[in-house]
Design a protein around this motif. Structure first.
Motif, mmCIF file in Angstrom:
data_model
loop_
_atom_site.group_PDB
_atom_site.id
_atom_site.type_symbol
_atom_site.label_atom_id
_atom_site.label_comp_id
_atom_site.label_asym_id
_atom_site.label_seq_id
_atom_site.Cartn_x
_atom_site.Cartn_y
_atom_site.Cartn_z
ATOM 1 N N GLY A 142 3.685 -21.471 -2.470
ATOM 2 C CA GLY A 142 3.012 -20.426 -3.217
ATOM 3 C C GLY A 142 2.470 -19.307 -2.340
ATOM 4 O O GLY A 142 2.254 -19.460 -1.132
ATOM 5 N N LEU A 143 2.214 -18.159 -2.974
ATOM 6 C CA LEU A 143 1.609 -17.021 -2.284
ATOM 7 C C LEU A 143 0.149 -17.321 -1.970
ATOM 8 O O LEU A 143 -0.545 -17.998 -2.734
ATOM 9 N N TRP A 144 -0.324 -16.785 -0.863
ATOM 10 C CA TRP A 144 -1.728 -16.943 -0.506
ATOM 11 C C TRP A 144 -2.457 -15.604 -0.441
ATOM 12 O O TRP A 144 -3.685 -15.551 -0.424
ATOM 13 N N LEU A 145 -1.697 -14.493 -0.415
ATOM 14 C CA LEU A 145 -2.314 -13.165 -0.376
ATOM 15 C C LEU A 145 -1.538 -12.210 -1.273
ATOM 16 O O LEU A 145 -0.305 -12.116 -1.179
ATOM 17 N N PHE A 146 -2.267 -11.510 -2.127
ATOM 18 C CA PHE A 146 -1.677 -10.526 -3.018
ATOM 19 C C PHE A 146 -2.549 -9.280 -2.958
ATOM 20 O O PHE A 146 -3.652 -9.255 -3.501
ATOM 21 N N ASP A 147 -2.066 -8.255 -2.291
ATOM 22 C CA ASP A 147 -2.869 -7.059 -2.020
ATOM 23 C C ASP A 147 -2.072 -5.825 -2.427
ATOM 24 O O ASP A 147 -1.100 -5.454 -1.758
ATOM 25 N N ILE A 148 -2.487 -5.178 -3.523
ATOM 26 C CA ILE A 148 -1.785 -4.009 -4.046
ATOM 27 C C ILE A 148 -2.748 -2.825 -4.071
ATOM 28 O O ILE A 148 -3.853 -2.923 -4.611
ATOM 29 N N SER A 149 -2.325 -1.726 -3.476
ATOM 30 C CA SER A 149 -3.079 -0.477 -3.543
ATOM 31 C C SER A 149 -2.077 0.647 -3.789
ATOM 32 O O SER A 149 -1.327 1.024 -2.888
ATOM 33 N N ALA A 150 -2.048 1.145 -5.020
ATOM 34 C CA ALA A 150 -1.057 2.158 -5.404
ATOM 35 C C ALA A 150 -1.684 3.090 -6.433
ATOM 36 O O ALA A 150 -1.683 2.792 -7.635
ATOM 37 N N PRO A 151 -2.230 4.210 -6.015
ATOM 38 C CA PRO A 151 -2.959 5.091 -6.938
ATOM 39 C C PRO A 151 -2.097 5.708 -8.035
ATOM 40 O O PRO A 151 -2.636 6.105 -9.072
ATOM 41 N N LEU A 152 -0.768 5.772 -7.842
ATOM 42 C CA LEU A 152 0.101 6.366 -8.856
ATOM 43 C C LEU A 152 0.861 5.319 -9.669
ATOM 44 O O LEU A 152 1.696 5.672 -10.509
ATOM 45 N N LEU A 153 0.603 4.035 -9.434
ATOM 46 C CA LEU A 153 1.325 2.973 -10.131
ATOM 47 C C LEU A 153 1.041 3.024 -11.634
ATOM 48 O O LEU A 153 -0.107 3.051 -12.063
ATOM 49 N N LYS A 154 2.139 3.004 -12.430
ATOM 50 C CA LYS A 154 2.022 3.079 -13.883
ATOM 51 C C LYS A 154 2.499 1.810 -14.581
ATOM 52 O O LYS A 154 2.069 1.524 -15.695
ATOM 53 N N GLU A 155 3.382 1.066 -13.941
ATOM 54 C CA GLU A 155 3.941 -0.129 -14.567
ATOM 55 C C GLU A 155 4.062 -1.234 -13.524
ATOM 56 O O GLU A 155 4.604 -1.007 -12.443
ATOM 57 N N ALA A 156 3.569 -2.442 -13.837
ATOM 58 C CA ALA A 156 3.610 -3.549 -12.890
ATOM 59 C C ALA A 156 3.885 -4.854 -13.630
ATOM 60 O O ALA A 156 3.368 -5.079 -14.726
ATOM 61 N N SER A 157 4.709 -5.698 -13.009
ATOM 62 C CA SER A 157 5.048 -7.000 -13.581
ATOM 63 C C SER A 157 5.123 -8.017 -12.453
ATOM 64 O O SER A 157 5.825 -7.796 -11.455
ATOM 65 N N PHE A 158 4.401 -9.152 -12.614
ATOM 66 C CA PHE A 158 4.358 -10.177 -11.582
ATOM 67 C C PHE A 158 4.604 -11.547 -12.213
ATOM 68 O O PHE A 158 3.952 -11.908 -13.188
ATOM 69 N N ASP A 159 5.536 -12.281 -11.655
ATOM 70 C CA ASP A 159 5.812 -13.663 -12.057
ATOM 71 C C ASP A 159 5.857 -14.473 -10.774
ATOM 72 O O ASP A 159 6.883 -14.547 -10.106
ATOM 73 N N ILE A 160 4.723 -15.071 -10.405
ATOM 74 C CA ILE A 160 4.582 -15.633 -9.066
ATOM 75 C C ILE A 160 4.099 -17.077 -9.113
ATOM 76 O O ILE A 160 3.565 -17.549 -10.116
ATOM 77 N N LYS A 161 4.277 -17.741 -7.979
ATOM 78 C CA LYS A 161 3.735 -19.072 -7.739
ATOM 79 C C LYS A 161 2.728 -18.939 -6.604
ATOM 80 O O LYS A 161 3.030 -18.326 -5.577
ATOM 81 N N ALA A 162 1.522 -19.499 -6.783
ATOM 82 C CA ALA A 162 0.452 -19.259 -5.823
ATOM 83 C C ALA A 162 -0.272 -20.543 -5.460
ATOM 84 O O ALA A 162 -0.273 -21.518 -6.218
ATOM 85 N N HIS A 191 0.864 -1.174 0.000
ATOM 86 C CA HIS A 191 0.000 0.000 0.000
ATOM 87 C C HIS A 191 0.905 1.229 0.000
ATOM 88 O O HIS A 191 1.583 1.510 0.987
ATOM 89 N N SER A 192 0.925 1.935 -1.122
ATOM 90 C CA SER A 192 1.830 3.074 -1.262
ATOM 91 C C SER A 192 1.162 4.164 -2.089
ATOM 92 O O SER A 192 0.582 3.884 -3.145
ATOM 93 N N THR A 193 1.265 5.389 -1.620
ATOM 94 C CA THR A 193 0.702 6.531 -2.354
ATOM 95 C C THR A 193 1.716 7.166 -3.288
ATOM 96 O O THR A 193 1.375 8.124 -3.998
ATOM 97 N N SER A 194 2.953 6.646 -3.315
ATOM 98 C CA SER A 194 4.001 7.239 -4.164
ATOM 99 C C SER A 194 4.537 6.271 -5.214
ATOM 100 O O SER A 194 5.199 6.697 -6.167
ATOM 101 N N LEU A 195 4.269 4.972 -5.077
ATOM 102 C CA LEU A 195 4.870 3.955 -5.941
ATOM 103 C C LEU A 195 4.391 4.101 -7.389
ATOM 104 O O LEU A 195 3.198 4.230 -7.654
ATOM 105 N N GLU A 196 5.369 4.036 -8.338
ATOM 106 C CA GLU A 196 5.067 4.159 -9.752
ATOM 107 C C GLU A 196 5.415 2.900 -10.555
ATOM 108 O O GLU A 196 4.875 2.696 -11.639
#
Length: 353
Positions: free
Chosen positions: A242-262, A225-230
């Motif tokens: 594997g991951l069990w929780l993926f929670d993203i909150s970033a109002p300024l995020l412009k680019e995202a890449s995820f390669d995960i095992k869940a 949770h970040s108000t500055s992350l881009e």
């Protein structure tokens, strides 16, 4: 013979015809020519800043310190280097880095890189070293690689208040975050390798963070949770649960890449209204007796790949299946007329949307 610097070492070239001087060798100064044939030391006559720029390009504090034997003029110059790199072919010992850092005289560093091999040293001793680095040397960029084991308490990660770039890699070493309320005030780029600490506790300490890069994630949840992350990149470690929780909150995020095992029941929340470039690759981690977790009996969703770039969206689903045998809970697949183990899943197909 090829040297580490890339130059070649070999026999001297034959003299030029006619006794002419070959290019590339500096001429002997007139005073030296008439005074016993001693050539002028032009390198030592260079200003300190230029010599320091040469030493920085050696890429290692140890090699820079060895230049002290060249001339009296060079003695101790390495202690004024703006960039310190404590990295060799293998990690260095704690006592060697402590001794070298104690001699550094520069009040603020542009960059500091430490690769530390721990062999049962006290965690508090390593914490003291990192705290001294942050407070006394005020580095702008910090890269720390820790591997091995420590005795006693975990290593405490200090708040590098002047650092804008921080790269942390922990290989078998546990780190403890600074106390609640602490801030990495200037940090804009954070790189984490083999990370084992909850992001929910770390990210609020970075109010100016713009770029987060996570590789070999070894934690079961990602909460950012970040108000500055881009920009955000996350890659799971191979062979980990594997991951069990993926929670993203970033109002300024412009680019995202995820390669995960869940795990099959992965919980996902993604709130980023400004994102323009997005890539999602997820491989699901199933137990052999959990065949119906996602999909139809004997069929399951193995992975999901989604990407969005320049307004074009693409989705790929990878489906695998097993043929059930005559006993419940025992699934086999046929291959060339012979039965194989349940782990030999076959790809049913890929669906692109």
């Amino acid at each position: 013979m090829q040297l580490r610097s890339g130059r070649r070492h070999g026999p001297a070239r034959p003299p030029a015809p006619g006794g002419q001087r070959r290019h590339g060798r500096p001429p002997r100064c007139p005073e030296a020519a008439g005074g016993g044939g001693v050539e002028e030391d032009r390198i030592s006559s260079l200003p300190d800043d230029l010599i320091l720029a040469v030493l920085v390009r050696l890429g290692c504090v140890e090699e820079a310190a060895l230049t002290s034997v060249l001339a009296r003029r060079w003695r101790g110059l390495w202690t004024q280097l703006p960039e310190l790199v404590f990295v060799d072919w293998t990690c260095l010992k704690l006592r060697s880095i402590e001794a070298a850092l104690a001699q550094v005289t520069r009040p603020a560093l542009d960059s500091l890189c430490i690769a530390l091999e721990l062999d049962g040293e006290a965690g508090g001793r390593v914490s003291s070293l990192l705290r001294d680095v942050g407070e006394r040397l005020s580095p702008k960029e910090v890269s720390i690689f820790l591997q091995g084991m420590v005795e006693g308490e975990d290593i405490n990660l200090p708040c590098f208040r002047t650092t804008t770039y921080l790269d942390l890699c922990q290989n078998g070493v546990d780190l403890a975050l600074p106390p609640p309320g602490s801030k990495f005030e200037a940090l804009t780029q954070l790189v984490l390798d083999a990370w084992t600490i909850s992001f929910a506790d770390l990210i609020p300490m970075c109010p100016s963070l713009r770029h987060l890069d996570v590789t070999d994630l070894m934690f079961g949840e990602v909460t950012v949770h970040s108000t500055s992350l881009e920009k955000l990149n996350v890659t799971s470690a191979k062979g980990e649960d594997g991951l069990w929780l993926f929670d993203i909150s970033a109002p300024l995020l412009k680019e995202a890449s995820f390669d995960i095992k869940a795990v099959p029941d992965l919980s996902v929340s993604f709130a980023a209204p400004m994102v323009k470039k997005f890539s999602w690759s997820c491989e699901f981690d199933f137990e052999d007796d959990d065949i119906d977790a996602v999909g139809l009996p004997c069929m399951r969703l193995s992975s999901l790949d989604y990407s969005m770039r320049r307004g074009v969206r693409q989705l790929c689903l990878r489906i695998v299946y097993l043929a059930s045998s005559n006993e419940a809970g025992d699934f086999t697949s046929k291959r060339g007329g012979e039965r194989s183990s349940a782990q030999d899943y076959q790809v049913l197909g890929k669906m692109w949307v």
